[in-house]
Design a protein around this motif. Structure first.
Motif, PDB file in Angstrom:
ATOM      1  N   LEU A 171     -15.284  37.425  59.099  1.00  0.00           N
ATOM      2  CA  LEU A 171     -15.747  38.564  58.295  1.00  0.00           C
ATOM      3  C   LEU A 171     -14.590  39.443  57.822  1.00  0.00           C
ATOM      4  O   LEU A 171     -14.665  40.055  56.752  1.00  0.00           O
ATOM      5  CB  LEU A 171     -16.737  39.419  59.089  1.00  0.00           C
ATOM      6  CG  LEU A 171     -18.089  38.792  59.380  1.00  0.00           C
ATOM      7  CD1 LEU A 171     -18.905  39.704  60.301  1.00  0.00           C
ATOM      8  CD2 LEU A 171     -18.844  38.494  58.108  1.00  0.00           C
ATOM      9  N   ALA A 172     -13.508  39.487  58.602  1.00  0.00           N
ATOM     10  CA  ALA A 172     -12.368  40.321  58.236  1.00  0.00           C
ATOM     11  C   ALA A 172     -11.722  39.885  56.925  1.00  0.00           C
ATOM     12  O   ALA A 172     -10.977  40.647  56.326  1.00  0.00           O
ATOM     13  CB  ALA A 172     -11.334  40.306  59.354  1.00  0.00           C
ATOM     14  N   GLN A 173     -12.029  38.680  56.474  1.00  0.00           N
ATOM     15  CA  GLN A 173     -11.506  38.220  55.191  1.00  0.00           C
ATOM     16  C   GLN A 173     -12.278  38.840  54.022  1.00  0.00           C
ATOM     17  O   GLN A 173     -11.792  38.826  52.895  1.00  0.00           O
ATOM     18  CB  GLN A 173     -11.577  36.698  55.107  1.00  0.00           C
ATOM     19  CG  GLN A 173     -10.699  36.013  56.136  1.00  0.00           C
ATOM     20  CD  GLN A 173     -10.861  34.515  56.086  1.00  0.00           C
ATOM     21  OE1 GLN A 173     -10.852  33.916  55.018  1.00  0.00           O
ATOM     22  NE2 GLN A 173     -11.006  33.901  57.242  1.00  0.00           N
ATOM     23  N   LEU A 216     -20.834  31.928  57.841  1.00  0.00           N
ATOM     24  CA  LEU A 216     -19.736  32.883  58.007  1.00  0.00           C
ATOM     25  C   LEU A 216     -18.572  32.555  57.076  1.00  0.00           C
ATOM     26  O   LEU A 216     -17.975  33.442  56.480  1.00  0.00           O
ATOM     27  CB  LEU A 216     -19.252  32.896  59.455  1.00  0.00           C
ATOM     28  CG  LEU A 216     -20.109  33.653  60.452  1.00  0.00           C
ATOM     29  CD1 LEU A 216     -19.614  33.410  61.878  1.00  0.00           C
ATOM     30  CD2 LEU A 216     -20.118  35.143  60.136  1.00  0.00           C
ATOM     31  N   ARG A 217     -18.266  31.269  56.942  1.00  0.00           N
ATOM     32  CA  ARG A 217     -17.173  30.874  56.040  1.00  0.00           C
ATOM     33  C   ARG A 217     -17.519  31.194  54.584  1.00  0.00           C
ATOM     34  O   ARG A 217     -16.651  31.592  53.819  1.00  0.00           O
ATOM     35  CB  ARG A 217     -16.852  29.404  56.229  1.00  0.00           C
ATOM     36  CG  ARG A 217     -16.052  29.149  57.487  1.00  0.00           C
ATOM     37  CD  ARG A 217     -15.610  27.709  57.663  1.00  0.00           C
ATOM     38  NE  ARG A 217     -14.784  27.569  58.839  1.00  0.00           N
ATOM     39  CZ  ARG A 217     -15.231  27.489  60.084  1.00  0.00           C
ATOM     40  NH1 ARG A 217     -16.522  27.531  60.321  1.00  0.00           N
ATOM     41  NH2 ARG A 217     -14.412  27.370  61.100  1.00  0.00           N
ATOM     42  N   ALA A 218     -18.784  31.030  54.213  1.00  0.00           N
ATOM     43  CA  ALA A 218     -19.208  31.367  52.852  1.00  0.00           C
ATOM     44  C   ALA A 218     -19.064  32.869  52.608  1.00  0.00           C
ATOM     45  O   ALA A 218     -18.643  33.298  51.530  1.00  0.00           O
ATOM     46  CB  ALA A 218     -20.650  30.915  52.612  1.00  0.00           C
ATOM     47  N   ILE A 219     -19.385  33.671  53.606  1.00  0.00           N
ATOM     48  CA  ILE A 219     -19.216  35.124  53.484  1.00  0.00           C
ATOM     49  C   ILE A 219     -17.729  35.450  53.360  1.00  0.00           C
ATOM     50  O   ILE A 219     -17.315  36.233  52.509  1.00  0.00           O
ATOM     51  CB  ILE A 219     -19.864  35.856  54.678  1.00  0.00           C
ATOM     52  CG1 ILE A 219     -21.391  35.700  54.633  1.00  0.00           C
ATOM     53  CG2 ILE A 219     -19.472  37.333  54.688  1.00  0.00           C
ATOM     54  CD1 ILE A 219     -22.102  36.106  55.912  1.00  0.00           C
ATOM     55  N   ALA A 220     -16.911  34.824  54.204  1.00  0.00           N
ATOM     56  CA  ALA A 220     -15.468  35.066  54.167  1.00  0.00           C
ATOM     57  C   ALA A 220     -14.866  34.670  52.825  1.00  0.00           C
ATOM     58  O   ALA A 220     -13.959  35.335  52.316  1.00  0.00           O
ATOM     59  CB  ALA A 220     -14.778  34.299  55.296  1.00  0.00           C
ATOM     60  N   ASP A 221     -15.376  33.599  52.229  1.00  0.00           N
ATOM     61  CA  ASP A 221     -14.863  33.105  50.944  1.00  0.00           C
ATOM     62  C   ASP A 221     -15.443  33.838  49.748  1.00  0.00           C
ATOM     63  O   ASP A 221     -15.111  33.530  48.607  1.00  0.00           O
ATOM     64  CB  ASP A 221     -15.147  31.603  50.801  1.00  0.00           C
ATOM     65  CG  ASP A 221     -14.358  30.766  51.799  1.00  0.00           C
ATOM     66  OD1 ASP A 221     -13.342  31.261  52.334  1.00  0.00           O
ATOM     67  OD2 ASP A 221     -14.760  29.606  52.039  1.00  0.00           O
ATOM     68  N   GLY A 222     -16.361  34.778  49.995  1.00  0.00           N
ATOM     69  CA  GLY A 222     -16.957  35.539  48.903  1.00  0.00           C
ATOM     70  C   GLY A 222     -18.068  34.799  48.185  1.00  0.00           C
ATOM     71  O   GLY A 222     -18.540  35.236  47.134  1.00  0.00           O
ATOM     72  N   LYS A 223     -18.554  33.695  48.735  1.00  0.00           N
ATOM     73  CA  LYS A 223     -19.640  32.926  48.127  1.00  0.00           C
ATOM     74  C   LYS A 223     -21.004  33.428  48.586  1.00  0.00           C
ATOM     75  O   LYS A 223     -22.024  33.037  48.046  1.00  0.00           O
ATOM     76  CB  LYS A 223     -19.483  31.442  48.459  1.00  0.00           C
ATOM     77  CG  LYS A 223     -18.209  30.853  47.887  1.00  0.00           C
ATOM     78  CD  LYS A 223     -18.026  29.418  48.320  1.00  0.00           C
ATOM     79  CE  LYS A 223     -16.703  28.887  47.792  1.00  0.00           C
ATOM     80  NZ  LYS A 223     -16.372  27.589  48.364  1.00  0.00           N
ATOM     81  N   ALA A 224     -21.010  34.264  49.617  1.00  0.00           N
ATOM     82  CA  ALA A 224     -22.237  34.887  50.143  1.00  0.00           C
ATOM     83  C   ALA A 224     -21.834  36.258  50.656  1.00  0.00           C
ATOM     84  O   ALA A 224     -20.645  36.560  50.769  1.00  0.00           O
ATOM     85  CB  ALA A 224     -22.835  34.036  51.265  1.00  0.00           C
TER      86      ALA A 224
END
Length: 167
Positions: A52-54, A117-125
């Protein structure tokens, strides 16, 4: 601002049942051992925060959930976004298991939570608050400097003539 817990032992009991948590936390099979479950939740929250810090400035502010009382019908409480509660519970549950086949439901839910979580970190969600508002400040909108460059290059101090034989 102190970090809010994303999920509690009670959240895990409500999601997966007390029987399963007793089996996962107590070798004597008597009662849920909250310390062991909390350790898994803490590890899961750290894993979530690492991703999430990303995308978000930590700690998250949380969602303002209506919590009316007779004295204050407009009262609210700060809670973690519901999707983050689910994600952290799924990851913590996975951490409590010793061995799982890759096709086991718990392993599949862990993989789905990790991917989310990775999608949230990548800005896709993104994290959402079902009651309105935002769970925290996104880095894209509130990152240091808001896109401004904070560097200054001074003119060249060493001339060719001063460099002499070091060229």
């Amino acid at each position: 601002m102190p970090e809010m817990p994303y999920a509690s032992v009670q959240d895990m009991i409500e999601r997966f049942g007390e029987v399963e948590l007793v089996q996962l936390t107590d070798p004597d099979q008597r009662a849920v051992q909250p310390q062991r479950a909390q350790r898994a939740l803490d590890d899961a929250q750290a894993f979530a925060n690492g991703l999430l810090a990303q995308a978000y400035r930590l700690p998250l502010a949380g969602c303002r959930k209506p919590a009316p009382t007779p004295q204050n019908p407009r009262a609210t409480v700060q809670v973690a976004p519901p999707q983050l509660v689910r994600i952290v519970c799924d990851v913590a549950r996975y951490y409590l298991y010793d061995e799982l086949a890759p096709e086991h439901e718990v392993a599949l839910r862990y993989k789905a939570a990790s991917a989310e979580l990775r999608a949230i970190a990548d800005g896709k969600a993104q994290l959402t608050c079902p009651w309105g508002g935002a769970p925290g400040e996104t880095l894209a909108s509130g990152a240091l400097g808001d896109g401004q460059v904070y560097s200054h290059f001074s003119p060249r101090q060493v001339t060719d003539e001063a460099a002499g034989s070091y060229r």
